[in-house]
Design a protein around this motif. Structure first.
Motif, PDB file in Angstrom:
ATOM      1  N   VAL A 127       0.836  -1.203   0.000  1.00  0.00           N
ATOM      2  CA  VAL A 127       0.000   0.000   0.000  1.00  0.00           C
ATOM      3  C   VAL A 127       0.873   1.257   0.000  1.00  0.00           C
ATOM      4  O   VAL A 127       0.599   2.227  -0.717  1.00  0.00           O
ATOM      5  N   VAL A 128       1.934   1.246   0.802  1.00  0.00           N
ATOM      6  CA  VAL A 128       2.849   2.392   0.841  1.00  0.00           C
ATOM      7  C   VAL A 128       3.496   2.586  -0.528  1.00  0.00           C
ATOM      8  O   VAL A 128       3.623   3.721  -1.016  1.00  0.00           O
ATOM      9  N   GLN A 129       3.898   1.493  -1.163  1.00  0.00           N
ATOM     10  CA  GLN A 129       4.441   1.603  -2.514  1.00  0.00           C
ATOM     11  C   GLN A 129       3.402   2.170  -3.478  1.00  0.00           C
ATOM     12  O   GLN A 129       3.735   2.968  -4.366  1.00  0.00           O
ATOM     13  N   GLY A 130       2.148   1.760  -3.302  1.00  0.00           N
ATOM     14  CA  GLY A 130       1.085   2.290  -4.157  1.00  0.00           C
ATOM     15  C   GLY A 130       0.909   3.788  -3.994  1.00  0.00           C
ATOM     16  O   GLY A 130       0.698   4.512  -4.975  1.00  0.00           O
ATOM     17  N   LEU A 131       0.991   4.270  -2.755  1.00  0.00           N
ATOM     18  CA  LEU A 131       0.910   5.711  -2.511  1.00  0.00           C
ATOM     19  C   LEU A 131       2.011   6.447  -3.264  1.00  0.00           C
ATOM     20  O   LEU A 131       1.774   7.479  -3.905  1.00  0.00           O
ATOM     21  N   ALA A 132       3.233   5.924  -3.168  1.00  0.00           N
ATOM     22  CA  ALA A 132       4.369   6.581  -3.823  1.00  0.00           C
ATOM     23  C   ALA A 132       4.239   6.547  -5.339  1.00  0.00           C
ATOM     24  O   ALA A 132       4.465   7.545  -6.024  1.00  0.00           O
ATOM     25  N   CYS A 133       3.858   5.384  -5.889  1.00  0.00           N
ATOM     26  CA  CYS A 133       3.736   5.263  -7.345  1.00  0.00           C
ATOM     27  C   CYS A 133       2.608   6.131  -7.888  1.00  0.00           C
ATOM     28  O   CYS A 133       2.675   6.615  -9.019  1.00  0.00           O
ATOM     29  N   GLY A 134       1.571   6.329  -7.068  1.00  0.00           N
ATOM     30  CA  GLY A 134       0.472   7.194  -7.499  1.00  0.00           C
ATOM     31  C   GLY A 134       0.918   8.617  -7.749  1.00  0.00           C
ATOM     32  O   GLY A 134       0.322   9.332  -8.574  1.00  0.00           O
ATOM     33  N   GLY A 135       1.962   9.046  -7.051  1.00  0.00           N
ATOM     34  CA  GLY A 135       2.473  10.402  -7.252  1.00  0.00           C
ATOM     35  C   GLY A 135       3.677  10.489  -8.158  1.00  0.00           C
ATOM     36  O   GLY A 135       3.935  11.533  -8.764  1.00  0.00           O
ATOM     37  N   GLU A 136       4.431   9.398  -8.273  1.00  0.00           N
ATOM     38  CA  GLU A 136       5.680   9.444  -9.042  1.00  0.00           C
ATOM     39  C   GLU A 136       5.461   9.654 -10.527  1.00  0.00           C
ATOM     40  O   GLU A 136       6.048  10.555 -11.137  1.00  0.00           O
ATOM     41  N   LEU A 137       4.644   8.825 -11.133  1.00  0.00           N
ATOM     42  CA  LEU A 137       4.487   8.908 -12.584  1.00  0.00           C
ATOM     43  C   LEU A 137       3.944  10.259 -13.038  1.00  0.00           C
ATOM     44  O   LEU A 137       4.519  10.885 -13.934  1.00  0.00           O
ATOM     45  N   PRO A 138       2.866  10.769 -12.432  1.00  0.00           N
ATOM     46  CA  PRO A 138       2.387  12.096 -12.852  1.00  0.00           C
ATOM     47  C   PRO A 138       3.419  13.206 -12.603  1.00  0.00           C
ATOM     48  O   PRO A 138       3.576  14.101 -13.432  1.00  0.00           O
ATOM     49  N   SER A 139       4.117  13.153 -11.470  1.00  0.00           N
ATOM     50  CA  SER A 139       5.106  14.191 -11.173  1.00  0.00           C
ATOM     51  C   SER A 139       6.260  14.144 -12.158  1.00  0.00           C
ATOM     52  O   SER A 139       6.706  15.178 -12.666  1.00  0.00           O
ATOM     53  N   ALA A 140       6.764  12.937 -12.437  1.00  0.00           N
ATOM     54  CA  ALA A 140       7.889  12.800 -13.362  1.00  0.00           C
ATOM     55  C   ALA A 140       7.474  13.159 -14.786  1.00  0.00           C
ATOM     56  O   ALA A 140       8.233  13.819 -15.522  1.00  0.00           O
ATOM     57  N   GLN A 141       6.291  12.729 -15.207  1.00  0.00           N
ATOM     58  CA  GLN A 141       5.806  13.081 -16.541  1.00  0.00           C
ATOM     59  C   GLN A 141       5.676  14.589 -16.684  1.00  0.00           C
ATOM     60  O   GLN A 141       6.073  15.176 -17.705  1.00  0.00           O
ATOM     61  N   THR A 142       5.101  15.213 -15.667  1.00  0.00           N
ATOM     62  CA  THR A 142       4.927  16.670 -15.703  1.00  0.00           C
ATOM     63  C   THR A 142       6.270  17.369 -15.749  1.00  0.00           C
ATOM     64  O   THR A 142       6.478  18.310 -16.539  1.00  0.00           O
ATOM     65  N   TYR A 143       7.205  16.939 -14.926  1.00  0.00           N
ATOM     66  CA  TYR A 143       8.523  17.567 -14.864  1.00  0.00           C
ATOM     67  C   TYR A 143       9.216  17.482 -16.222  1.00  0.00           C
ATOM     68  O   TYR A 143       9.713  18.491 -16.747  1.00  0.00           O
ATOM     69  N   LEU A 144       9.265  16.291 -16.802  1.00  0.00           N
ATOM     70  CA  LEU A 144       9.968  16.118 -18.064  1.00  0.00           C
ATOM     71  C   LEU A 144       9.296  16.897 -19.192  1.00  0.00           C
ATOM     72  O   LEU A 144       9.974  17.514 -20.023  1.00  0.00           O
ATOM     73  N   SER A 145       7.976  16.894 -19.218  1.00  0.00           N
ATOM     74  CA  SER A 145       7.260  17.613 -20.271  1.00  0.00           C
ATOM     75  C   SER A 145       7.485  19.116 -20.173  1.00  0.00           C
ATOM     76  O   SER A 145       7.537  19.822 -21.195  1.00  0.00           O
ATOM     77  N   GLU A 146       7.638  19.624 -18.956  1.00  0.00           N
ATOM     78  CA  GLU A 146       7.824  21.064 -18.780  1.00  0.00           C
ATOM     79  C   GLU A 146       9.233  21.524 -19.122  1.00  0.00           C
ATOM     80  O   GLU A 146       9.425  22.689 -19.467  1.00  0.00           O
ATOM     81  N   ILE A 147      10.234  20.644 -19.030  1.00  0.00           N
ATOM     82  CA  ILE A 147      11.588  21.060 -19.392  1.00  0.00           C
ATOM     83  C   ILE A 147      11.892  20.784 -20.862  1.00  0.00           C
ATOM     84  O   ILE A 147      12.922  21.227 -21.381  1.00  0.00           O
ATOM     85  N   ALA A 148      11.007  20.064 -21.554  1.00  0.00           N
ATOM     86  CA  ALA A 148      11.244  19.713 -22.958  1.00  0.00           C
ATOM     87  C   ALA A 148      10.881  20.866 -23.883  1.00  0.00           C
ATOM     88  O   ALA A 148       9.915  21.594 -23.640  1.00  0.00           O
ATOM     89  N   PRO A 149      11.628  21.069 -24.977  1.00  0.00           N
ATOM     90  CA  PRO A 149      11.215  22.030 -26.006  1.00  0.00           C
ATOM     91  C   PRO A 149       9.882  21.606 -26.610  1.00  0.00           C
ATOM     92  O   PRO A 149       9.641  20.412 -26.812  1.00  0.00           O
TER      93      PRO A 149
END
Length: 425
Positions: A127-149
Motif C-alpha cells: 500500500v505504501v508503494q502504491g501511494l508513492a507510485c500514485g504520485g511518481e508517474l504524474p510528477s515525473a511526466q509533468t517535470y519532463l514535459s515542462e523542461i522539454a522544447p
C-alpha cells in the motif's frame, strides 16, 4: 554572438542532472514496483499458506492489486505537493517512500514464522508503494514535459517509459541471474529477498540525484498557487475523464504484455523461469529501442495518429500473438516483441499528451487522480485477471477483455483535440 550562445549552453548543462535524476528515480520506482510481479512465483508461499500454490499466487496478486487501490490517494497527495510546492520536492518524496517500502518487504518475516502477520506486513508495504507510485508517474511526466522544447516534447517524453521499462528490465535480469545461480529451494527460501533489499539501496542514490535537480522554469514562472484546488479540477473534469478513457487500454495491455507476461508464463504456461525471463528481457530491449522513433514521429505528424496506431494495431495483433505463445521461450519472446512494437507507440508519448491537457497550476494533480483511478481499477487487476481468467475460462477470454479496452481508448483518442507542439501555460 557570444551572449546568444551562452544561455543555450547553460540550459543544456542544467538539463543534464534534470534528465538523469528524472530517469534514474523513475527507473527505480518501476524496478521496485515491477519486481513484485516478477518474483511472485518465488515468494507467494512465503507470505501465504503453502498448501495450494495457485491459491498462494492469486493471494499475492490480490495484494498486488490492493497496492493499486492506494494510488489515487497517493496521486492526490503527491500531485498536490507537486503543484503547490514543486515538482522536484514531490519527486524526491515519492522515490524515498517506495524505496523504504521495498526494503521493508525484503526484511519481512514469513508466514511460517509469524503466521498472518507476514501477510499483513506485505499488504502494508505494498500500500505504501502504491501511494508513492500514485504520485511518481504524474510528477515525473509533468517535470519532463515542462523542461522539454515544445517541438520535441514527444521525443523527450519517451524517456519516461524508457526508464520505466529499464527499471522493470533490471528486475527481470536480476531474477534471471538469481534463478541461474540459486536452486529453486534457495529462491523460495531467500533469493526473492535480494531484489527488494537492493531496491532500498538504489533508493538512496536516486534521492541524492533528485536533490540536485532544479525546478522547471514553467512552474517557477507560474509561482506557488494558493487558490482553491477543487474548483479548478471541476472545471477540467472533461480532461480528467479523457485521461481515464485514454489510460484504460494502455494500462491493461502494458501490465499484461510487458510487466506480468514472464511471471504468467512461468506460473500458468509452465515455461522455465530462465527462458521466460530471457524472453522478457529481450522484448523489453526492443520496446525501449523503438520508443524514441514513435516520440519523434508524433512531433512530426501529431499525437492522435500515433496513439491510434498503438490502440487499433494492438487490438488487431493480440489474438494472433496469444495463439503464438505456447510452450517455449522463443514463442514468448516473439509474442512479447510484436506486442511491444504497438504498445511502445502509445506509451512513449503519453507523458506529452497528458501534460498538454492541463494548465500548469493543476498539471500534476489533474493527471494524477484520474490516471491513478484508471490504473488502480484496470492495471492493478490485470495480473490477477490474467491468471484467474486464464485458468477458469481460457486465455482467449482475457485477450478479448484487453482488446475491448484498447478499442475504448481508441474511441476516446478519436474524439480528442490534437495538441502537438502546444505551449504549456
Amino acid at each position: 554572438m557570444t551572449h546568444t550562445a551562452q544561455p543555450s549552453t547553460t540550459r543544456t548543462t542544467r538539463r543534464t542532472p534534470q534528465l538523469v535524476g528524472t530517469a534514474l528515480g523513475h527507473a527505480l520506482e518501476w524496478y521496485d514496483w515491477g519486481i513484485y510481479a516478477i518474483f511472485v512465483p518465488f515468494f507467494a508461499t512465503q507470505f501465504f499458506h503453502q498448501g495450494n500454490q495457485l491459491s498462494a499466487v492469486l493471494s499475492s496478486l490480490a495484494v498486488f492489486a490492493v497496492g493499486f487501490v492506494a494510488r489515487p490517494l497517493g496521486g492526490f497527495v503527491f500531485g498536490w505537493l507537486a503543484d503547490r510546492i514543486g515538482r522536484k520536492t514531490a519527486m524526491s518524496a515519492t522515490v524515498a517512500t517506495i524505496a523504504v517500502a521495498s526494503f521493508a518487504i525484503g526484511v519481512s518475516p514469513t508466514y511460517a514464522g509469524v503466521g498472518a502477520w507476514a501477510s499483513l506486513i506485505l499488504l502494508v508495504a505494498r500500500v505504501v508503494q502504491g501511494l508513492a507510485c500514485g504520485g511518481e508517474l504524474p510528477s515525473a511526466q509533468t517535470y519532463l514535459s515542462e523542461i522539454a522544447p515544445a517541438g520535441k516534447r514527444g521525443a523527450w517524453s519517451s524517456l519516461i517509459y524508457i526508464a520505466s521499462v529499464f527499471g522493470n528490465t533490471v528486475g527481470v535480469l536480476l531474477g534471471l541471474v538469481l534463478t541461474l545461480t540459486l536452486s529453486a529451494a534457495q529462491m523460495h527460501a531467500f533469493g526473492w529477498r535480494i531484489p527488494f533489499l537492493l531496491g532500498g539501496v538504489f533508493g538512496l542514490v536516486a534521492v541524492y540525484m533528485r536533490r540536485k535537480m532544479s525546478e522547471t522554469e514553467t512552474f517557477a514562472k507560474a509561482g506557488r498557487d494558493r487558490s482553491p484546488l477543487w474548483p479548478e479540477l471541476v472545471r477540467h473534469r472533461t480532461e480528467a475523464l479523457r485521461v481515464i478513457g485514454l489510460s484504460v487500454g494502455f494500462t491493461v495491455v502494458y501490465y499484461s504484455w510487458v510487466v506480468a507476461a514472464p511471471a504468467y508464463a512461468i506460473s500458468s504456461l509452465h515455461l522455465s523461469s530462465s527462458g521466460a525471463l530471457w524472453a522478457g528481457v529481450a522484448s523489453s530491449v526492443v520496446l525501449m529501442a523503438v520508443m524514441p522513433f514513435w516520440g519523434r514521429l508524433s512531433d512530426r505528424i501529431g499525437r492522435k495518429p500515433v496513439l491510434l496506431i498503438s490502440t487499433i494495431g494492438g487490438a488487431v495483433v493480440l489474438y494472433p500473438v496469444q495463439f503464438l505463445v505456447r510452450d517455449n521461450a522463443w514463442q514468448l519472446f516473439a509474442g512479447m516483441t510484436i506486442a511491444a512494437v504497438f504498445i511502445s507507440a502509445g506509451v512513449s508519448i503519453l507523458p506529452a499528451v497528458y501534460a498538454e491537457m492541463f494548465p500548469t497550476r493543476i498539471r500534476a494533480v489533474g493527471l494524477a487522480v484520474p490516471y491513478s483511478v484508471a490504473v488502480a481499477i484496470f492495471g492493478g487487476t490485470a495480473p490477477y485477471l490474467q491468471t484467474w481468467i486464464g485458468a477458469s475460462l481460457g486465455q482467449s477470454s482475457y485477450t478479448g477483455y484487453v482488446v475491448v479496452l484498447l478499442l475504448v481508448s481508441a474511441v476516446v483518442i478519436a474524439r480528442m483535440p490534437e495538441t502537438r507542439g502546444k505551449d504549456l501555460t
